[in-house]
Scaffold this active site. Sequence first.
Site, PDB file in Angstrom:
ATOM      1  N   HIS A  22     -26.921  24.862 -20.667  1.00 17.34           N
ATOM      2  CA  HIS A  22     -28.177  23.849 -21.020  1.00 17.34           C
ATOM      3  C   HIS A  22     -28.246  23.966 -22.533  1.00 17.34           C
ATOM      4  CE1 HIS A  22     -29.450  25.564 -16.867  1.00 17.34           C
ATOM      5  NE2 HIS A  22     -29.270  24.185 -16.707  1.00 17.34           N
ATOM      6  N   LYS A  46     -34.081  23.948  -4.737  1.00 12.53           N
ATOM      7  CA  LYS A  46     -33.289  24.899  -4.981  1.00 12.53           C
ATOM      8  C   LYS A  46     -33.786  26.411  -4.471  1.00 12.53           C
ATOM      9  CE  LYS A  46     -29.794  22.946  -8.038  1.00 12.53           C
ATOM     10  NZ  LYS A  46     -29.396  22.762  -9.375  1.00 12.53           N
ATOM     11  N   ARG A  95     -20.372  18.885 -15.456  1.00 13.60           N
ATOM     12  CA  ARG A  95     -19.435  19.858 -15.898  1.00 13.60           C
ATOM     13  C   ARG A  95     -18.164  19.370 -15.143  1.00 13.60           C
ATOM     14  NH1 ARG A  95     -23.828  24.009 -13.545  1.00 13.60           N
ATOM     15  NH2 ARG A  95     -24.275  22.123 -12.462  1.00 13.60           N
ATOM     16  N   SER A 133     -26.713  28.219 -13.578  1.00 14.86           N
ATOM     17  CA  SER A 133     -27.659  29.473 -13.481  1.00 14.86           C
ATOM     18  C   SER A 133     -27.354  30.173 -12.351  1.00 14.86           C
ATOM     19  CB  SER A 133     -29.062  28.673 -13.077  1.00 14.86           C
ATOM     20  OG  SER A 133     -29.451  27.857 -14.372  1.00 14.86           O
TER      21      SER A 133
END
Length: 165
Positions: A22, A46, A95, A133
């Site tokens: 990030h 999430k 990504r 994460s």
Amino acid sequence: MNKKIRKIAVYPGTFDPITNGHISLIDRALHIFDEVVVSVARASTKSPLLSCEERLEIVNESIKGKKNVRVEIFDSLLAEYAHEVGATAILRGLRAVSDFEFEFQMALMNRRLRKEVETVFLMPALSYVYLSSTIVKEVVRNGGDVTNLIPEPARAALIKKFGLK
Ligand code: ADP
């Protein structure tokens, strides 16, 4: 003469917690935009480990010393929120190919909702391409080393959350 318009990007996400991936994106965006607003989503599908306030605080500590970045919580429709902030862009990271389908869908929906706000995708430094994460939380929970993968305030918060020493 035209008045210079400040170019603002909002960078929305769960940030549970913020990682160096990030941070890499924020640093890159600062070469393009005058200001980056890191926008921590209060509601996330999430089920975050950290509370929204904790996630905000960790981002705040992790961006200390960086100019033209601030963080806030948002809890509304992203396209509307971006418009209210005065942002010209929504920043997202890409990504692997696996990010693409969902991001594409979201970008097109946000364009439909607010056509003047463009979604901009940036890629992180190569060393963070496989960083998330989720994986960082798994590693810390099991006592692994995450040096150079997340900012120190994020590491400290996870250690505390998992009740580790
Ligand atoms: P969200 O729940 O919105 O996906 P995340 O905090 O997981 O929230 O991610 C926010 C944004 O940052 C997403 O666009 C995601 O693709 C991007 N991102 C997450 N990790 C990385 C990384 N290692 N490198 C680049 N971008 C990343």
